[in-house]
Design a protein around this motif. Structure first.
Motif, PDB file in Angstrom:
ATOM      1  N   UNK A 207       0.857  -1.190   0.000  1.00  0.00           N
ATOM      2  CA  UNK A 207       0.000   0.000   0.000  1.00  0.00           C
ATOM      3  C   UNK A 207       0.893   1.241   0.000  1.00  0.00           C
ATOM      4  N   UNK A 208       0.294   2.414   0.110  1.00  0.00           N
ATOM      5  CA  UNK A 208       1.130   3.607   0.214  1.00  0.00           C
ATOM      6  C   UNK A 208       0.627   4.503   1.342  1.00  0.00           C
ATOM      7  N   UNK A 209       1.546   4.829   2.251  1.00  0.00           N
ATOM      8  CA  UNK A 209       1.212   5.666   3.400  1.00  0.00           C
ATOM      9  C   UNK A 209      -0.019   5.126   4.120  1.00  0.00           C
ATOM     10  N   UNK A 210      -0.018   3.824   4.372  1.00  0.00           N
ATOM     11  CA  UNK A 210      -1.169   3.191   5.021  1.00  0.00           C
ATOM     12  C   UNK A 210      -0.687   2.278   6.141  1.00  0.00           C
ATOM     13  N   UNK A 211      -0.886   2.743   7.364  1.00  0.00           N
ATOM     14  CA  UNK A 211      -0.521   1.975   8.552  1.00  0.00           C
ATOM     15  C   UNK A 211      -1.721   2.028   9.506  1.00  0.00           C
ATOM     16  N   UNK A 212      -1.829   1.047  10.371  1.00  0.00           N
ATOM     17  CA  UNK A 212      -2.953   1.037  11.314  1.00  0.00           C
ATOM     18  C   UNK A 212      -2.445   0.669  12.698  1.00  0.00           C
ATOM     19  N   UNK A 213      -3.085   1.238  13.715  1.00  0.00           N
ATOM     20  CA  UNK A 213      -2.828   0.799  15.086  1.00  0.00           C
ATOM     21  C   UNK A 213      -4.069   0.017  15.507  1.00  0.00           C
ATOM     22  N   UNK A 214      -3.856  -1.251  15.851  1.00  0.00           N
ATOM     23  CA  UNK A 214      -4.983  -2.116  16.204  1.00  0.00           C
ATOM     24  C   UNK A 214      -4.979  -2.332  17.711  1.00  0.00           C
ATOM     25  N   UNK A 215      -6.116  -2.051  18.351  1.00  0.00           N
ATOM     26  CA  UNK A 215      -6.266  -2.235  19.807  1.00  0.00           C
ATOM     27  C   UNK A 215      -7.143  -3.449  20.045  1.00  0.00           C
ATOM     28  N   UNK A 216      -6.567  -4.495  20.614  1.00  0.00           N
ATOM     29  CA  UNK A 216      -7.342  -5.719  20.823  1.00  0.00           C
ATOM     30  C   UNK A 216      -8.331  -5.561  21.967  1.00  0.00           C
ATOM     31  N   UNK A 217      -8.070  -4.614  22.854  1.00  0.00           N
ATOM     32  CA  UNK A 217      -9.075  -4.204  23.833  1.00  0.00           C
ATOM     33  C   UNK A 217      -9.450  -2.771  23.456  1.00  0.00           C
ATOM     34  N   UNK A 218     -10.625  -2.583  22.831  1.00  0.00           N
ATOM     35  CA  UNK A 218     -10.990  -1.249  22.341  1.00  0.00           C
ATOM     36  C   UNK A 218     -10.885  -0.166  23.413  1.00  0.00           C
ATOM     37  N   UNK A 219     -11.029  -0.536  24.688  1.00  0.00           N
ATOM     38  CA  UNK A 219     -10.962   0.476  25.759  1.00  0.00           C
ATOM     39  C   UNK A 219      -9.575   1.123  25.807  1.00  0.00           C
ATOM     40  N   UNK A 220      -8.555   0.418  25.351  1.00  0.00           N
ATOM     41  CA  UNK A 220      -7.187   0.968  25.358  1.00  0.00           C
ATOM     42  C   UNK A 220      -7.045   2.184  24.436  1.00  0.00           C
ATOM     43  N   UNK A 221      -7.969   2.311  23.473  1.00  0.00           N
ATOM     44  CA  UNK A 221      -7.866   3.413  22.504  1.00  0.00           C
ATOM     45  C   UNK A 221      -8.492   4.702  23.033  1.00  0.00           C
ATOM     46  N   UNK A 222      -9.109   4.611  24.213  1.00  0.00           N
ATOM     47  CA  UNK A 222      -9.814   5.788  24.761  1.00  0.00           C
ATOM     48  C   UNK A 222      -8.848   6.956  24.922  1.00  0.00           C
TER      49      UNK A 222
END
Ligand SMILES: Cc1ncc(COP(=O)(O)O)c(C=O)c1O
Length: 351
Positions: A207-222
Motif C-alpha cells: 500500500x502507500x502511506x497506510x498503517x494502522x494501530x490495532x487495539x485488541x481491547x478497544x478500551x485501550x484506545x480511549x
C-alpha cells in the motif's frame, strides 16, 4: 535489482485501483466514511474479535501512538536493541508518550529471549532497582534481522511481561511477512499470544502511506484521538487509507503479496548459501543478510544492484565479517521479480 528496501517499491495495482475507486465522489472526512466503517468490520473479522483501530500515514506514528496508549510517561519501554523504535525513530516514542524512556535489550537474531527480558526486568524491579519502572514491552514482527517470532515465543514473552505488569506492543511493519512465513492465524500471533496493541503495516506490504494501530481491547484506545490530533496524525481523507487496507485484505491479497516477497528472499538466501556465503540469520521473512566479499559487493553495485551495507550489531564473534568482507541487507517486496533475483545471483557467481 532493487534490494534497498521494501519501501522503495511502489504500490500493488489492486491497491491503486481501490484508491481510484475510493476517491470517487464525496464522503465524510476524518474516518466517518463508509470505507472506514467497513474496515473496522474487516479488521474485527481478520482478528476474530472486536478491535478498535486508528489509521496513520507512517509506521513511526503507529508505533509512537500505540505505545503512548500503553505506557505512562514515567515508565520505560523494553525493546530489542535493533528495534526500529530504538534505532530509527529519533525519539518518537518518548515524544508521544511524553517521556517514557526506551530500554534497549540485546538478543540473538534480532529477537528478545525470555532470559534477556527476565534479566532486564530484574534489573529494573529487583533489589538493585534505581527507581525506574517498566511500562511496556515492544516486539518487532518480523524482526529487523529478517527473523520471525514463533507463536510460543511471543506467548512466553507476553506472559513474562504481563506477570510484571507490562502491556505488550507489536511493531508489525512487516506483520504480513511474518504471518505468511508462519502460516498462522493473525489472532494467534497477536492477542491470543498476549499482544495488546499491534502496529499493522500496509506500506511495505503493497500500500502507500497506510498503517494502522490495532487495539485488541478497544478500551485501550480511549483518549487517543486527542493525542493523535495534537500530534498531527488525524488524517482527513482517511477513506483513501481505509480503501487500501480493504483492497489488501480482500481475497487474502495481503498474504499473496507477502508470500511472494518472502519467496524471493528465500531464493536469494538459498542461492547465496549454496555458493558458500554466510547468511548469519535465517531468512524467515523478506530480508536477507549475507556476508559478502567486498569485491563481490562492489561488482554487484557496478552492475546496477541496489542494497545497503548493514551495521554488524548482534553478530556472534564467529560471524563478524573479515576485513575484506561486508554484511549487507537485501530486502525483497511484492514487486521483486524472479528475474532480478536470478540476475543478482548470476553476478555473485560470475568471476
Ligand atoms: C520494523 C519497522 N518498524 C516501523 C517502520 C516504520 O517506518 P516509517 O515511519 O518510515 O513508515 C519501519 C520502516 O522501515 C520498520 O522497518
Amino acid at each position: 535489482m532493487q534490494f534497498a528496501s521494501d519501501n522503495w517499491a511502489g504500490a500493488s495495482p489492486r491497491v491503486l485501483s481501490a484508491i481510484a475507486a475510493g476517491a470517487a465522489g464525496f464522503a465524510p472526512s476524518y474516518g466517518r466514511d463508509d470505507a472506514s466503517a467497513a474496515l473496522g468490520e474487516a479488521f474485527s473479522a481478520l482478528f476474530e474479535r472486536e478491535v478498535a483501530f486508528v489509521l496513520t500515514a507512517t509506521g513511526t506514528a503507529a508505533n509512537a501512538l500505540g505505545l503512548a496508549a500503553l505506557c505512562p510517561p514515567d515508565r520505560v519501554v523494553l525493546a530489542h536493541e535493533e528495534a526500529h523504535i530504538v534505532c530509527d525513530e529519533v525519539g518518537a516514542v518518548e515524544f508521544f508518550t511524553h517521556g517514557a524512556r526506551l530500554v534497549p535489550i540485546a538478543g540473538p537474531q534480532g529477537k528478545l529471549t525470555e532470559q534477556d527480558v527476565r534479566t532486564a526486568l530484574a534489573r529494573l524491579t529487583g533489589p538493585l532497582s534505581r527507581g525506574e519502572a517498566p511500562g511496556a514491552l515492544s516486539l518487532t514482527q518480523a524482526t529487523e534481522c529478517g527473523t520471525v517470532y514463533r507463536v510460543e515465543e511471543v506467548a512466553a514473552l507476553a506472559a513474562l511481561a504481563r506477570e510484571a505488569g507490562l502491556a505488550v506492543h507489536m511493531d508489525g511493519a512487516r506483520f504480513a511477512n511474518a504471518v505468511a512465513s508462519l502460516g498462522c492465524r493473525p489472532a494467534d500471533i497477536t492477542w491470543r499470544a498476549g499482544v495488546d496493541v499491534l502496529s499493522l503495516g500496509g506500506t511495505k506490504n503493497g500500500a502507500m502511506m497506510a498503517e494502522a494501530v490495532i487495539f485488541f481491547d478497544p478500551a485501550r484506545a480511549a483518549g487517543l484521538d486527542w493525542r493523535r490530533k495534537r500530534g498531527g496524525h488525524v488524517v482527513s481523507k482517511a477513506r483513501l487509507i481505509a480503501s487500501q487496507f480493504l483492497a489488501l485484505l480482500e481475497e487474502g491479497h495481503w498474504l499473496d503479496l507477502a508470500r511472494h516477497a518472502n519467496s524471493m528472499a528465500s531464493r536469494l538466501a538459498a542461492g547465496l548459501a549454496a555458493m558458500g556465503f554466510r547468511v548469519p540469520w535465517p531468512a524467515e521473512a523478506n530480508e536477507v543478510f549475507p556476508i559478502l566479499p567486498r569485491a563481490v559487493a562492489a561488482r554487484l553495485k557496478a552492475n546496477g544492484a541496489i542494497f545497503h551495507s548493514w551495521p554488524i550489531a548482534g553478530l556472534s564473534e564467529a560471524e563478524v565479517p573479515a576485513e575484506d568482507e561486508v554484511l549487507v541487507r537485501l530486502v525483497t517486496s511484492f514487486a521483486t521479480t524472479p528475474a532480478e533475483v536470478e540476475r543478482f545471483l548470476g553476478i555473485v557467481s560470475s568471476e
